[in-house]
Write a protein that holds these residues in place. Structure first.
Motif, PDB file in Angstrom:
ATOM      1  N   THR A 161     -15.485  -6.108  -1.719  1.00 14.77           N
ATOM      2  CA  THR A 161     -14.634  -6.361  -0.561  1.00 14.77           C
ATOM      3  C   THR A 161     -13.238  -6.765  -0.986  1.00 14.77           C
ATOM      4  OG1 THR A 161     -16.484  -6.931   0.870  1.00 14.77           O
ATOM      5  CG2 THR A 161     -14.329  -7.818   1.481  1.00 14.77           C
ATOM      6  N   LEU A 162     -13.127  -7.655  -1.948  1.00 16.38           N
ATOM      7  CA  LEU A 162     -11.804  -8.058  -2.426  1.00 16.38           C
ATOM      8  C   LEU A 162     -11.068  -6.867  -3.038  1.00 16.38           C
ATOM      9  CD1 LEU A 162     -12.587 -11.560  -3.983  1.00 16.38           C
ATOM     10  CD2 LEU A 162     -11.633 -11.043  -1.726  1.00 16.38           C
ATOM     11  N   ALA A 163     -11.805  -5.991  -3.724  1.00 16.63           N
ATOM     12  CA  ALA A 163     -11.177  -4.798  -4.301  1.00 16.63           C
ATOM     13  C   ALA A 163     -10.637  -3.883  -3.208  1.00 16.63           C
ATOM     14  CB  ALA A 163     -12.185  -4.050  -5.169  1.00 16.63           C
ATOM     15  N   LEU A 164     -11.394  -3.700  -2.128  1.00 21.16           N
ATOM     16  CA  LEU A 164     -10.923  -2.868  -1.026  1.00 21.16           C
ATOM     17  C   LEU A 164      -9.661  -3.449  -0.397  1.00 21.16           C
ATOM     18  CD1 LEU A 164     -14.292  -1.940   0.730  1.00 21.16           C
ATOM     19  CD2 LEU A 164     -12.658  -0.320  -0.247  1.00 21.16           C
ATOM     20  N   LEU A 165      -9.636  -4.750  -0.218  1.00 19.26           N
ATOM     21  CA  LEU A 165      -8.451  -5.378   0.362  1.00 19.26           C
ATOM     22  C   LEU A 165      -7.254  -5.268  -0.570  1.00 19.26           C
ATOM     23  CD1 LEU A 165     -10.013  -8.552   2.009  1.00 19.26           C
ATOM     24  CD2 LEU A 165      -9.340  -6.407   3.110  1.00 19.26           C
ATOM     25  N   GLU A 166      -7.474  -5.353  -1.879  1.00 15.95           N
ATOM     26  CA  GLU A 166      -6.372  -5.177  -2.825  1.00 15.95           C
ATOM     27  C   GLU A 166      -5.852  -3.744  -2.794  1.00 15.95           C
ATOM     28  OE1 GLU A 166      -6.722  -6.833  -6.742  1.00 15.95           O
ATOM     29  OE2 GLU A 166      -8.140  -8.353  -6.056  1.00 15.95           O
ATOM     30  N   ALA A 167      -6.755  -2.788  -2.618  1.00 13.25           N
ATOM     31  CA  ALA A 167      -6.316  -1.389  -2.503  1.00 13.25           C
ATOM     32  C   ALA A 167      -5.453  -1.211  -1.259  1.00 13.25           C
ATOM     33  CB  ALA A 167      -7.533  -0.461  -2.457  1.00 13.25           C
ATOM     34  N   CYS A 168      -5.870  -1.830  -0.150  1.00 15.26           N
ATOM     35  CA  CYS A 168      -5.070  -1.741   1.080  1.00 15.26           C
ATOM     36  C   CYS A 168      -3.695  -2.371   0.875  1.00 15.26           C
ATOM     37  CB  CYS A 168      -5.810  -2.429   2.225  1.00 15.26           C
ATOM     38  SG  CYS A 168      -7.237  -1.498   2.842  1.00 15.26           S
ATOM     39  N   ARG A 169      -3.654  -3.468   0.179  1.00 13.19           N
ATOM     40  CA  ARG A 169      -2.369  -4.135  -0.082  1.00 13.19           C
ATOM     41  C   ARG A 169      -1.475  -3.273  -0.964  1.00 13.19           C
ATOM     42  NH1 ARG A 169      -1.784  -7.511  -4.466  1.00 13.19           N
ATOM     43  NH2 ARG A 169       0.162  -8.676  -4.600  1.00 13.19           N
ATOM     44  N   ALA A 170      -2.050  -2.667  -1.988  1.00 12.48           N
ATOM     45  CA  ALA A 170      -1.261  -1.839  -2.911  1.00 12.48           C
ATOM     46  C   ALA A 170      -0.639  -0.647  -2.194  1.00 12.48           C
ATOM     47  CB  ALA A 170      -2.133  -1.364  -4.069  1.00 12.48           C
ATOM     48  N   TYR A 171      -1.322  -0.137  -1.176  1.00 10.42           N
ATOM     49  CA  TYR A 171      -0.837   1.038  -0.458  1.00 10.42           C
ATOM     50  C   TYR A 171      -0.234   0.696   0.897  1.00 10.42           C
ATOM     51  CZ  TYR A 171      -2.865   4.208  -3.893  1.00 10.42           C
ATOM     52  OH  TYR A 171      -3.130   4.907  -5.049  1.00 10.42           O
TER      53      TYR A 171
END
Length: 393
Positions: A105-115
């Motif tokens: 979940t934290l990885a998905l949120l970091e991906a959203c932040r990066a993009y």
């Protein structure tokens, strides 16, 4: 050798073979797995107890025995139990093992932040109740799930039986309603294999949970993995671009910072921003492609002079576009060119919504950020060459 440790739901039959396939051409990384009992997904107390700390702690300690460099809880329970649940879990496991810990979940949120994703298409195998809880959790994290596809399933083992063709149709359907990206939120759904094809069809990133978890655990290696979608190929570079824009915003106290850059191999071009950081309440410019950026007065000035353009107001030439002033309210700016070889590949912008003097510290911060972008590009080229070594003839 870089070792990744992953804690796996016991009934999951997707993430291990998928992760192994994604890493089949990366010979400097190994992945090691430990399982915890998880068989059913719901919102009742019995289902929640499957994600208690004690089994996770035992699994993390067993992975620590293998000398792993990072540990990931490769499950998405935090998407309905809450982000704070996963952050607390990471803190507990890290303290016990001395190893960095993350979650899917934290990885998905970091991906959203990066993009810069704030509008998300959601694909899950779960029930309506679990899906709605996920939407609420993501909404609290600043991400609006504007479209969703779910299957109404509760048996975790059954998730892996969903055919890839069905997953692809769900991803395509969820990529509507102005979504910035689609996320497959479950690590026991075979979404990784459909990501690249769906991205080509939709024109937006597809963040599969298994892919996102691997992406996050590989960050320290700089590895870029081809063939499995945008995130594993370009996500590290996009993340570093975003971090640089955010650091520049903090250093200058500006209202907005952006990076525009031409990198065709990563699908980037200057008419859309590659990164953007904003103060609260400031309007995003990230997806506005209405202007031919290379033909703007300010950009032509940058191309000619190859030095910082510092504007405390817009009374003198070169004048920025009317849209920047009237639509986005910018009253002062600095621009810093990013030069690669003989070409100006792009530029960093620092915007203020009021006229202001840019001090020496502000200019130095922009120089530092420009150098950081150049270093990110250099590092990415090194990582690419390491994946495709040159064989002497």
């Amino acid at each position: 050798m870089y070792r990744v440790g992953m804690i796996v739901p016991s009934s999951n039959t997707c993430l291990e073979p998928t992760t192994s396939r994604m890493l089949s051409e990366i010979d400097r990384v190994s992945v090691h797995f430990a399982r915890v009992p998880v068989t059913r997904i719901g919102l009742d107390p019995a289902a929640d107890r499957q994600f208690a700390t004690e089994p996770m702690l035992a699994a993390a300690r067993s992975l620590a025995d293998a000398g792993v460099d990072i540990i990931a809880w490769n499950g998405t329970a935090g998407s309905w139990l809450g982000i704070d649940h996963d952050r607390a879990l990471c803190a507990t496991l890290a303290e016990a093992t001395g190893i960095e810990v993350t979650t899917s979940t934290l990885a998905l949120l970091e991906a959203c932040r990066a993009y810069g994703v704030t509008r998300l298409g959601l694909v899950v195998p779960y029930t309506t109740e679990v899906t709605e809880r996920i939407r609420a959790v993501y909404r609290d994290a600043g991400i609006d799930c504007v479209a969703q596809e779910h299957l109404g399933l509760t048996d975790n083992a059954a998730f892996a039986e969903v055919p890839e063709a069905r997953v692809r149709r769900m991803v395509t359907a969820a990529g509507t309603g102005g979504a910035h990206a689609v996320a497959v939120v479950c690590t026991n759904v075979f979404g990784a294999a459909v990501a690249a094809g769906a991205e080509a069809e939709l024109g937006i990133p597809v963040f599969d949970s298994v892919t996102a978890t691997l992406w996050r655990t590989l960050r320290a290696t700089g590895a870029r993995v081809p063939g499995w979608g945008e995130l594993l190929w370009a996500g590290n570079v996009r993340n570093e671009f975003q971090r640089t824009a955010e650091a520049l915003l903090d250093a200058t106290g500006a209202d907005r910072t952006t990076l525009r850059i031409d990198l065709p191999e990563l699908g980037l071009q200057v008419d859309l921003t590659a990164a953007e950081a904003l103060r609260d309440g400031v309007r995003s410019i990230r997806r506005d492609a209405s202007l031919d950026q290379r033909r703007l007065n300010t950009v032509e000035w940058l191309e000619e002079h190859r030095e910082l353009l510092v504007q405390t107001n817009f009374r003198d030439d070169p004048l920025p576009p009317i849209a920047l002033r009237e639509v986005y309210g910018v009253r002062a700016q600095m621009l810093g060119p990013v030069v690669r070889g003989e070409a100006m590949a792009g530029w960093l912008s620092v915007h203020s919504l009021r006229e202001r003097e840019w001090g020496e510290a502000d200019r130095k911060s922009l120089h530092v950020a420009v150098d950081a972008i150049a270093q990110i590009l250099d590092d990415a080229e090194i990582a690419t060459r390491s994946l495709h070594p040159v064989v002497a003839e």
